[in-house]
Write an enzyme that holds these catalytic residues in place. Structure first.
Site, PDB file in Angstrom:
ATOM      1  N   GLY B 156      50.906  59.563  23.102  1.00 23.74           N
ATOM      2  CA  GLY B 156      51.233  58.295  22.460  1.00 23.74           C
ATOM      3  C   GLY B 156      50.087  57.310  22.570  1.00 23.74           C
ATOM      4  N   CYS B 157      50.191  56.238  21.808  1.00 26.28           N
ATOM      5  CA  CYS B 157      49.102  55.265  21.746  1.00 26.28           C
ATOM      6  C   CYS B 157      48.922  54.536  23.078  1.00 26.28           C
ATOM      7  CB  CYS B 157      49.335  54.288  20.606  1.00 26.28           C
ATOM      8  SG  CYS B 157      50.951  53.488  20.609  1.00 26.28           S
ATOM      9  N   TYR B 158      50.005  53.954  23.600  1.00 20.79           N
ATOM     10  CA  TYR B 158      49.877  53.276  24.894  1.00 20.79           C
ATOM     11  C   TYR B 158      49.431  54.262  25.978  1.00 20.79           C
ATOM     12  CZ  TYR B 158      52.400  49.119  23.103  1.00 20.79           C
ATOM     13  OH  TYR B 158      52.782  47.998  22.422  1.00 20.79           O
ATOM     14  N   SER B 161      45.726  54.885  26.178  1.00 20.32           N
ATOM     15  CA  SER B 161      44.927  53.754  26.693  1.00 20.32           C
ATOM     16  C   SER B 161      45.089  53.574  28.197  1.00 20.32           C
ATOM     17  CB  SER B 161      45.331  52.464  25.972  1.00 20.32           C
ATOM     18  OG  SER B 161      46.584  51.987  26.452  1.00 20.32           O
ATOM     19  N   GLU B 319      41.456  50.493  22.562  1.00 18.16           N
ATOM     20  CA  GLU B 319      41.369  51.607  21.614  1.00 18.16           C
ATOM     21  C   GLU B 319      42.064  51.171  20.329  1.00 18.16           C
ATOM     22  OE1 GLU B 319      44.025  54.762  23.157  1.00 18.16           O
ATOM     23  OE2 GLU B 319      45.669  53.639  22.231  1.00 18.16           O
TER      24      GLU B 319
END
Lengths: 349, 349, 349, 349
Positions: B156-158, B161, B319
């Site tokens: 996932g995106c979070y 990061s 990001e």
């Protein structure tokens, strides 16, 4: 209805200063008799800020150079200082000596301790004797002292958003001594209205970034007030972020609760503390405040959440950095000093 | 130069899907032969996304209904699934059984443990047998497994990061077992491209707010991977915030370092871990990453700071949530699987 | 494949210059050997622009002071001038005399007529002899002249968006001699990257405003080119507006069609003019272009509409002001000069 | 001081409706006794709009289903209709028949001519008999009729910004009969608060585009009013644009002046027309209005310029589309009807 009070605003060209003018031009008990700016001297308020055209004295009142004698002559009773850090303290002493109450929006008189000032501001405080007399003026927190103070040091924008949720919990021992972790986000007005490439629209629009890590100057006043309330050292890390909004601050605070403290206990303490405070809105458990609901107003919204997995308390607040975090709070203090209704001139929404 | 690889994108109407198309339309080794969408079936890619007009196959390729048999017939070797959570898993099994490699951008196969899935996603996983075979595909972290995997679950995106700065430190024991505090901010593309009043321009523009407090679903995969690296439980609180950007994630992580760990030690471990990784850019001590430097790219920028006052380590990353945090990472995994240069088709800036 | 061409960029600190670097760092046939900036001399490209870190020569190439002899020594064949108006012309002559082709993004060589220059730029042109030799380099319009030119004057951002829809119609007599009315909107990058309060995020974000009314300098080149195409005087009013975007221009042109001209005739002329032009996308009748579809690219999108009620033709275009309107067009001219494919290095989307 | 007037707001879930609530919650003479919304029935105002929490009746007043009998019983004297086009007219007649004054923000009663209505709104007007009785309520233009009207049709947002600069010039014959060219830009609040992908933050943020070309519905009322003032047909083209702002309209109008008319004559006519109008601010010649100076207020700023080169007059205006262009104007009409000071409740800045 009391007579209106003759006031002056010194240094009104930044965003907090403009917000202050916006509030004071329409305040029913404030009589704006002087606005100073060396740079803008001679221009009418509404020439510089066309938004104010046609409102109150904005078309007739002209900026003047900041001279204490002229302010005395104009009958000024209260001077709002919306000056940069380091400049306020040049004006505060002569104004106070002339019997004019000072409501300072800068950081110059927020710290009680000259040593801490030197640590965070990189030079000795030039008039430490005034630090004792100044009141760190969070109106929900020490109204009695503010009421009679001559030198009112308005809290910083980040500190206001962090102290209001934390202070009652600190005072009543609900927070353990583990370090706090605080992440705040602010709109660009907090960075000031100055010629600067990093603050250009094209630099800020698509940008999310922290800054002043690990030491932001506001850390000094946050720590001072939390330690006063807790009666012990309060270690904490504070990371501010710049985000692409005009205004608004959103603060998220991670704290270890003291043993046995649950979300209900947190809610009760906050409700007791702010029951009669018109500008603190408690949203409840697991409710996230949103800066858009407070921008342009003097409200601060607060939510809280107990994270069972990690055993941590999460406090969340939202305010307008130039409203409740600066100009609104200054006017709230003005109301307090003059026995006016706390919401006088502040119920803009 | 190897032959180009016939690929399909399923469900390309969201922001990650559009970004995926943007990358794949120009990827020198990808041959986009099918794009599916039940809703858009019959329309040319560039009719729906006029931005792509005149680029590659965008004017000629039409959306089709998602049918595995048609994809097989078209010679598809790799299927990118940019489908909503819960939909990917309906397509993954038949695709895999037809011998097509699956690169999934959804959350459907990220968790190893069906029980944890049920805890965070509110229902039993319908095909838990596939969870074992899927690889949680952070390309900097387990390239060997990704290289040979048939079912690639993109992080996932979070989590991306948060994991990239933390994993090497966790693995090498630089972080103490105290709870982590993580505050992330994301642009609105992370919330999806769907009819929704809270995501309207006028609702988001002046809004800063946390959401999903205290439990966001990404917590499950963050915890899974940190615990795997640390070899112990990793308590943490995670608070995501929505901010008025199109894209970009900025994460700020507060951690207690293990005894004796200083900023230099942190820097060394990170440099060792990412020395040969083209997309991880280490900014250095007390340097804040800025999402504007990574948006549109596959880079992640990382800074760190040791807060002497509180004794805490602060890690900061930035990001593009739909780039490195989704579509870019998917393409990076694609490159890895096919023995291509890691930066192939990804050096957009 | 031809050898790569040694190039230099002079003055790359503005938004068009940064965009130029972005394109040239990745251009397969351009070999960036020098970047000059008096102010940034000594710094690596990616120190100043962290976005470029890890890409091509950005980490190794350092800014140098702009000296023609050093550029000659470095073997530079083409110099892109992304310098402010009035500065380009100081460098152009010595570069040309040293045999280096000049692609100028400033306004210094766009006008054929020194008198018109003096009228719009408030001073005499210091080297009018070069005005004759320069080519006003709209690549869709006079490719042959550009191909062999040594001094290439790239059109301004607004003019590009206005000339491309109008020129073919003017040349073929579809527009009557009534005054044109042109309203354009531009993102803030068009106003430059300079220390300036009016360009701060907080000043631009909620602001819609026209500027330079009734005389913007771009009027001079718009008029020059329209008159050349029409073979008659072309009266027009041009009002640019600043809107809260980073980039993008949207132009709306009101024109009286010549007798008997309908929407179909307009469409036919435009299609004939741009059939083989890869960067001009004709959207069709009553179709509005959207700047978001062209930002970051070298495309210009064009729509048209015949307003039966008023008898007026409405032309609408969208482009990236720093892309097709500046840096992209400069690279397109570079490709043209060197016999490269027109889309080389320009098919970013 | 007159008694406060019991009012109701019907359909307050859109942006104009919310703005209306914002104004009326704080209006000294308005007593908000009912707010209707079928969808929100039962919820308190501040539950739905947390911004209003703690202000006036927002915490206690609940939405009810829209029923005329209940409004009568509640003693409502004035009903503001912030309903969608086509819905207002279902409520207007029963309200009027019950003796309640109607201030309608929709387009339902703006046109005098049922045939023109059918032409622009694609269906016959269901109660054409009311069109005669309604007043097109531009308060600066026909105050006397508004004062006594029972059915007040507030002008549209674009028309307000276009009519105020043009009407005095039209009436006094300063504009020649050549077609006008009008280009307007509006923030996204003008497009409404509805579930819609094209209005998502990520779709609007970087987007500049015209829409409804060549026929926007507001053209009908613009033409109606200009022709009434001029006493002749007024051909015009009108192109609206959507830009990434929350609120604000900026209109730029190109007109051919009548023979002998210069900028001074234009200024004089405008000054004569608006001398005693508190909300029209004339900026002067060659001065561009900026929407940021009027957003949140009821002001409209107007500038003008004579373009000597083309012989055209350029008129420029800025207003808040949901303020002066909708809710503010509605309140201004309310003040007019009830003999209140024109600025009552409207001097927010």
């Amino acid at each position: 209805m009391p007579d209106s009070i003759p006031i002056a605003v010194l240094g009104a060209s930044g965003y907090s200063g403009i917000e202050l003018l916006r509030l004071l031009l329409r305040h029913p008990q404030a009589n704006l008799v002087a606005v100073t700016s060396r740079q803008l001297a001679g221009r009418a308020l509404s020439d510089e800020f066309p938004r104010f055209r046609g409102v109150g004295v904005a078309d007739s009142l002209r900026f003047t150079a900041p001279e204490v004698s002229a302010l005395v002559q104009a009958g000024v009773k209260v001077a709002f200082l919306a000056l940069p850090h380091g400049v306020s303290l040049q004006f505060a002493a002569p104004l106070l000596e002339a019997g004019i109450r000072v409501i300072d929006l800068s950081a110059d008189f927020r710290l009680r301790c000259a040593k801490r000032y030197a640590e965070f501001y990189d030079h000795e405080h030039p008039c430490p004797q005034w630090l004792d007399k100044a009141v760190y003026a969070l109106p929900e927190w020490r109204p009695e002292q503010i009421r009679t103070a001559q030198l009112i040091a308005c809290p910083g924008c980040y500190p206001t958003s962090i102290l209001l949720p934390l202070l009652p919990l600190m005072r009543e021992g609900l927070i353990s001594p583990e370090p706090l972790c605080i992440s705040s986000m602010s709109g660009a007005s907090g960075a000031g209205r100055k010629e600067s490439v990093p603050l250009l629209f094209c630099e800020v629009q698509n940008s999310l970034r922290s800054y002043s890590v690990p030491v932001h100057r506001h850390l000094s006043e946050i720590t001072q007030e939390l330690e006063l309330a807790a009666g012990r050292p309060v270690p904490l890390s504070f990371v501010p972020h710049l985000v692409p909004c005009h205004s608004g601050i959103c603060s998220t605070i991670f704290a270890r609760p003291a043993a046995g403290v649950d979300a209900a206990a947190v809610g009760e303490v906050l409700q007791r503390a702010y029951r009669s405070q018109p500008f603190v809105r408690l949203l409840g458990e697991n409710r996230s405040p949103d800066s858009k609901n407070v921008v342009g107003s003097n409200f601060i919204d607060i939510g809280w959440s107990m994270d069972q997995r990690s055993g941590q308390l999460i406090l969340m607040s939202a305010e307008d950095n130039i409203g409740k975090g600066a100009a609104g709070q200054a006017v709230q203090n003005f109301n307090l000093c003059h026995g006016l209704a706390p919401t006088e001139g502040l119920l803009n929404i």
